[in-house]
Design a protein around this motif. Structure first.
Motif, PDB file in Angstrom:
ATOM      1  N   ALA A  84      -5.036  16.400   5.049  1.00  0.00           N
ATOM      2  CA  ALA A  84      -6.666  16.176   5.283  1.00  0.00           C
ATOM      3  C   ALA A  84      -7.218  17.101   4.385  1.00  0.00           C
ATOM      4  N   VAL A  85      -8.277  16.488   3.891  1.00  0.00           N
ATOM      5  CA  VAL A  85      -9.284  17.371   3.073  1.00  0.00           C
ATOM      6  C   VAL A  85     -10.672  17.214   3.626  1.00  0.00           C
ATOM      7  N   THR A  86     -11.402  18.228   3.435  1.00  0.00           N
ATOM      8  CA  THR A  86     -13.002  18.030   3.855  1.00  0.00           C
ATOM      9  C   THR A  86     -13.908  17.393   2.881  1.00  0.00           C
ATOM     10  N   HIS A  87     -14.931  16.943   3.404  1.00  0.00           N
ATOM     11  CA  HIS A  87     -16.120  16.172   2.763  1.00  0.00           C
ATOM     12  C   HIS A  87     -17.042  17.383   2.424  1.00  0.00           C
ATOM     13  N   PRO A  88     -17.562  17.569   1.246  1.00  0.00           N
ATOM     14  CA  PRO A  88     -17.720  16.319   0.367  1.00  0.00           C
ATOM     15  C   PRO A  88     -16.196  16.695  -0.455  1.00  0.00           C
ATOM     16  N   VAL A  89     -15.881  15.611  -1.094  1.00  0.00           N
ATOM     17  CA  VAL A  89     -14.649  15.687  -1.785  1.00  0.00           C
ATOM     18  C   VAL A  89     -14.414  16.659  -2.964  1.00  0.00           C
ATOM     19  N   ASP A  90     -13.435  17.569  -2.911  1.00  0.00           N
ATOM     20  CA  ASP A  90     -13.314  18.420  -4.010  1.00  0.00           C
ATOM     21  C   ASP A  90     -12.370  17.728  -4.898  1.00  0.00           C
TER      22      ASP A  90
ATOM     23  N   ILE B 264       0.789  -1.065  -0.089  1.00  0.00           N
ATOM     24  CA  ILE B 264       0.056   0.104   0.058  1.00  0.00           C
ATOM     25  C   ILE B 264       0.932   1.317  -0.021  1.00  0.00           C
ATOM     26  N   ASP B 265       0.563   2.352  -0.932  1.00  0.00           N
ATOM     27  CA  ASP B 265       1.454   3.470  -1.145  1.00  0.00           C
ATOM     28  C   ASP B 265       0.776   4.490  -0.166  1.00  0.00           C
ATOM     29  N   VAL B 266      -0.488   4.582  -0.193  1.00  0.00           N
ATOM     30  CA  VAL B 266      -1.208   5.661   0.521  1.00  0.00           C
ATOM     31  C   VAL B 266      -2.386   5.246   1.306  1.00  0.00           C
ATOM     32  N   CYS B 267      -2.767   5.581   2.067  1.00  0.00           N
ATOM     33  CA  CYS B 267      -4.136   5.137   2.471  1.00  0.00           C
ATOM     34  C   CYS B 267      -5.146   6.526   2.678  1.00  0.00           C
ATOM     35  N   VAL B 268      -6.233   6.388   2.354  1.00  0.00           N
ATOM     36  CA  VAL B 268      -7.179   7.669   2.430  1.00  0.00           C
ATOM     37  C   VAL B 268      -8.399   6.990   3.335  1.00  0.00           C
ATOM     38  N   LEU B 269      -8.528   7.644   4.487  1.00  0.00           N
ATOM     39  CA  LEU B 269      -9.352   7.127   5.667  1.00  0.00           C
ATOM     40  C   LEU B 269     -10.546   8.120   5.768  1.00  0.00           C
ATOM     41  N   ASP B 270     -11.701   7.556   5.912  1.00  0.00           N
ATOM     42  CA  ASP B 270     -12.741   8.692   6.086  1.00  0.00           C
ATOM     43  C   ASP B 270     -12.960   8.696   7.598  1.00  0.00           C
ATOM     44  N   GLY B 271     -12.882  10.162   7.909  1.00  0.00           N
ATOM     45  CA  GLY B 271     -13.114  10.323   9.326  1.00  0.00           C
ATOM     46  C   GLY B 271     -14.597  10.013   9.976  1.00  0.00           C
ATOM     47  N   GLU B 272     -15.464  10.232   8.912  1.00  0.00           N
ATOM     48  CA  GLU B 272     -17.153   9.881   9.325  1.00  0.00           C
ATOM     49  C   GLU B 272     -17.444   8.679   9.175  1.00  0.00           C
ATOM     50  N   THR B 273     -16.441   7.623   9.005  1.00  0.00           N
ATOM     51  CA  THR B 273     -16.864   6.086   9.141  1.00  0.00           C
ATOM     52  C   THR B 273     -17.300   5.634  10.594  1.00  0.00           C
ATOM     53  N   ALA B 274     -18.214   4.725  10.572  1.00  0.00           N
ATOM     54  CA  ALA B 274     -18.399   4.200  11.967  1.00  0.00           C
ATOM     55  C   ALA B 274     -18.543   2.504  11.800  1.00  0.00           C
TER      56      ALA B 274
ATOM     57  N   PRO C  63       1.664   6.916   4.199  1.00  0.00           N
ATOM     58  CA  PRO C  63       1.190   8.054   4.437  1.00  0.00           C
ATOM     59  C   PRO C  63      -0.225   7.914   4.328  1.00  0.00           C
ATOM     60  N   VAL C  64      -0.955   8.820   5.248  1.00  0.00           N
ATOM     61  CA  VAL C  64      -2.397   9.033   5.439  1.00  0.00           C
ATOM     62  C   VAL C  64      -3.025  10.225   4.926  1.00  0.00           C
ATOM     63  N   LEU C  65      -4.136  10.167   3.974  1.00  0.00           N
ATOM     64  CA  LEU C  65      -4.787  11.349   3.721  1.00  0.00           C
ATOM     65  C   LEU C  65      -6.185  11.100   4.221  1.00  0.00           C
ATOM     66  N   LEU C  66      -6.739  12.084   5.251  1.00  0.00           N
ATOM     67  CA  LEU C  66      -7.827  11.978   6.102  1.00  0.00           C
ATOM     68  C   LEU C  66      -8.864  12.914   5.592  1.00  0.00           C
ATOM     69  N   LEU C  67      -9.998  12.084   5.304  1.00  0.00           N
ATOM     70  CA  LEU C  67     -11.139  12.836   4.798  1.00  0.00           C
ATOM     71  C   LEU C  67     -12.149  13.551   6.295  1.00  0.00           C
ATOM     72  N   ILE C  68     -12.156  14.561   6.349  1.00  0.00           N
ATOM     73  CA  ILE C  68     -12.580  15.042   7.729  1.00  0.00           C
ATOM     74  C   ILE C  68     -14.054  15.921   7.393  1.00  0.00           C
ATOM     75  N   GLY C  69     -14.917  15.930   8.267  1.00  0.00           N
ATOM     76  CA  GLY C  69     -16.090  16.580   8.202  1.00  0.00           C
ATOM     77  C   GLY C  69     -16.202  17.852   7.757  1.00  0.00           C
ATOM     78  N   ARG C  70     -15.081  18.637   8.369  1.00  0.00           N
ATOM     79  CA  ARG C  70     -15.303  20.025   8.484  1.00  0.00           C
ATOM     80  C   ARG C  70     -14.005  20.665   8.631  1.00  0.00           C
ATOM     81  N   PRO C  71     -13.490  21.856   8.293  1.00  0.00           N
ATOM     82  CA  PRO C  71     -12.438  22.480   8.282  1.00  0.00           C
ATOM     83  C   PRO C  71     -11.869  22.426   9.780  1.00  0.00           C
ATOM     84  N   GLN C  72     -12.658  22.788  10.648  1.00  0.00           N
ATOM     85  CA  GLN C  72     -12.376  22.959  11.777  1.00  0.00           C
ATOM     86  C   GLN C  72     -11.745  21.551  12.426  1.00  0.00           C
ATOM     87  N   ASP C  73     -12.081  20.522  12.175  1.00  0.00           N
ATOM     88  CA  ASP C  73     -11.538  19.141  12.319  1.00  0.00           C
ATOM     89  C   ASP C  73     -10.028  18.945  12.231  1.00  0.00           C
ATOM     90  N   ALA C  74      -9.388  19.935  11.376  1.00  0.00           N
ATOM     91  CA  ALA C  74      -8.031  19.859  11.051  1.00  0.00           C
ATOM     92  C   ALA C  74      -7.231  19.431  12.244  1.00  0.00           C
TER      93      ALA C  74
END
Length: 133
Positions: free
Chosen positions: A107-113, A55-65, A85-96
């Motif tokens: 980290a980048v925010t939802h929805p995915v741009d 695995i070269d990079v992980c993309v993890l959804d911070g909103e997963t349950a 390395p990990v790229l995290l999908l976060i719900g809002r910029p304040q979660d950085a």
């Protein structure tokens, strides 16, 4: 440069995984290898894939349950030797700050741009150590 890079995408939401694939495209930037995706919807699947290597990079959804991407990131950074390395999908910029706590490299925010996501993914792919042939 290796012929392809493997990107693990962890989310319990199939639409989120699809958004990630579409945002990255086949090659997120001209100077990085084409990407192949390995989709995981559960924590055991993520751990198994990482233990298998490749695995070269992980993309993890911070909103997963029930196991959110931030906690999973912190866990794999502690438990997986040579964790990619990990790229995290976060719900809002304040979660950085939580992304920083989890030790994610980006980290980048939802929805995915697509532009922001592809740029962040390409940056992580560029920063990986070179593989000796």
């Amino acid at each position: 440069m290796q012929p392809t890079a493997t990107v693990l995408v962890y989310s319990d939401n199939a639409r989120t995984r699809e958004q990630v694939r579409l945002a990255a495209g086949k090659r997120p930037a001209a100077d990085v290898p084409p990407v192949e995706f390995l989709e995981c919807a559960t924590l055991p699947a993520v751990l198994s894939a990482l233990e298998g290597g490749g695995i070269d990079v992980c993309v993890l959804d911070g909103e997963t349950a029930p196991a959110g991407g931030m906690g999973v990131c912190r866990q794999i950074k502690d438990e997986i030797f040579g964790c990619p390395p990990v790229l995290l999908l976060i719900g809002r910029p304040q979660d950085a700050w939580l992304a920083t706590w989890s030790r994610a490299e980006a980290a980048v925010t939802h929805p995915v741009d697509p532009v922001e996501f592809a740029g962040a993914l390409a940056g992580l792919l560029r920063a990986r150590p070179a593989v000796d042939a």
